[in-house]
Design a protein around this motif. Structure first.
Motif, PDB file in Angstrom:
ATOM      1  N   TYR A  33       0.807  -1.220   0.000  1.00  0.00           N
ATOM      2  CA  TYR A  33       0.000   0.000   0.000  1.00  0.00           C
ATOM      3  C   TYR A  33       0.840   1.269   0.000  1.00  0.00           C
ATOM      4  CZ  TYR A  33      -3.912  -3.095   0.846  1.00  0.00           C
ATOM      5  OH  TYR A  33      -4.855  -4.089   0.724  1.00  0.00           O
ATOM      6  N   ASP A  37      -4.272   1.376  -5.094  1.00  0.00           N
ATOM      7  CA  ASP A  37      -4.595   0.212  -5.922  1.00  0.00           C
ATOM      8  C   ASP A  37      -4.676   0.625  -7.388  1.00  0.00           C
ATOM      9  OD1 ASP A  37      -4.704  -1.556  -3.822  1.00  0.00           O
ATOM     10  OD2 ASP A  37      -6.829  -1.202  -3.445  1.00  0.00           O
ATOM     11  N   LYS A  44       3.432  -4.284  -6.952  1.00  0.00           N
ATOM     12  CA  LYS A  44       2.461  -4.947  -6.074  1.00  0.00           C
ATOM     13  C   LYS A  44       2.510  -6.465  -6.246  1.00  0.00           C
ATOM     14  CE  LYS A  44      -0.817  -1.107  -5.754  1.00  0.00           C
ATOM     15  NZ  LYS A  44      -0.640  -0.909  -4.299  1.00  0.00           N
ATOM     16  N   ASN A  99      -5.988  -5.967  -9.243  1.00  0.00           N
ATOM     17  CA  ASN A  99      -5.663  -4.745  -9.979  1.00  0.00           C
ATOM     18  C   ASN A  99      -6.194  -4.799 -11.403  1.00  0.00           C
ATOM     19  OD1 ASN A  99      -3.669  -2.963  -8.243  1.00  0.00           O
ATOM     20  ND2 ASN A  99      -3.097  -5.090  -7.882  1.00  0.00           N
ATOM     21  N   ASP A 108     -12.973   1.059  -7.726  1.00  0.00           N
ATOM     22  CA  ASP A 108     -12.134   0.558  -6.637  1.00  0.00           C
ATOM     23  C   ASP A 108     -13.050   0.199  -5.471  1.00  0.00           C
ATOM     24  OD1 ASP A 108     -10.142  -0.093  -4.914  1.00  0.00           O
ATOM     25  OD2 ASP A 108      -9.382   1.942  -4.620  1.00  0.00           O
ATOM     26  N   LYS A 149     -10.064  -5.188   2.412  1.00  0.00           N
ATOM     27  CA  LYS A 149     -10.420  -3.954   1.714  1.00  0.00           C
ATOM     28  C   LYS A 149     -11.208  -3.035   2.630  1.00  0.00           C
ATOM     29  CE  LYS A 149     -10.872  -1.181  -1.788  1.00  0.00           C
ATOM     30  NZ  LYS A 149      -9.729  -0.355  -2.229  1.00  0.00           N
TER      31      LYS A 149
END
Length: 224
Positions: A33, A37, A44, A99, A108, A149
């Motif tokens: 992070y 994202d 990532k 992603n 997102d 999330k």
């Protein structure tokens, strides 16, 4: 007076600029992070794979030492690969799918993480060597992605960061409730001039300083 006020204002501005200036990050590694994202997807993927590889190394070590007890270089490598490869691929698969869903949907939200976790279901079945792990593994990892999330969106820490120096092994050395204070022994073994409560003695006895000076003079005479 005007020059002094200007100088003070300059100092305040410098202090504010120093506080606002971004501090140098001493980390030599990336975290998932560090960027939002959808950004730096390749980084990532590497980070998520690293997390899986570390988990695989831990599981492989436990397997070799506590479960399988294999002997020989080749069998040990095979046991480690059995854990490291599937878990590392799970991390990479999650990063790619989550992603990829964000770029495909231009949204997102939690669905991206759920699909990313569910995509690891076949790898769970491979890891467990059972087809029965396909659906339960996909659902479990998908729900885990939704929880993660939600925690990220609400800025809630699921696993608190450990301090740099854990102080777990040597903590007992600084806990005088478990072992006796070594200063108690020092009071009996050191010279008479050694006193941890010098300030208290001086306050209680008004002639404390004179007595100490006399002791020092006597010692000097003996040495001479």
């Amino acid at each position: 007076m005007g020059d002094k006020a200007k100088a003070k204002n300059k100092k305040k501005k410098k202090e504010e600029e120093e506080d606002e200036a971004p501090k140098c990050d001493t980390r030599n590694y990336s975290r998932y992070y560090d960027t939002p994202d959808g950004c730096n997807v390749d980084t990532k993927i590497m980070v998520a794979s690293r997390y899986g590889i570390v988990a695989g190394l831990v599981a492989g070590t436990y397997d070799v030492l506590m479960y399988s007890h294999v002997v020989g270089l080749s069998p040990i490598i095979m046991r480690y690969a059995r854990h490291v490869v599937p878990l590392g691929l799970m991390g990479a698969t999650f990063a790619v799918v989550a992603n990829g869903m964000l770029h495909a949907r231009y949204a997102d939200d939690k669905l991206n993480y759920f699909v990313g976790g569910a995509a690891c279901g076949p790898l769970v079945a491979l890891y467990l060597r059972s087809k029965h792990g396909l659906v339960p593994g996909a659902l479990a990892l998908g729900m885990a992605g939704v929880v993660k999330k939600e925690a990220v969106d609400r800025e809630f820490t699921l696993l608190p960061a450990l301090p740099n120096h854990m102080n777990l092994v040597n903590e007992w050395r600084h806990d005088w409730t478990i072992i006796p204070d070594p200063r108690d022994e020092m009071r009996h073994t050191c010279d008479d001039d050694f006193d941890l409560d010098d300030d208290d003695d001086e306050d209680e006895a008004p002639g404390g300083k004179k007595k100490k000076k006399k002791k020092k003079k006597k010692k000097k005479k003996k040495v001479c």
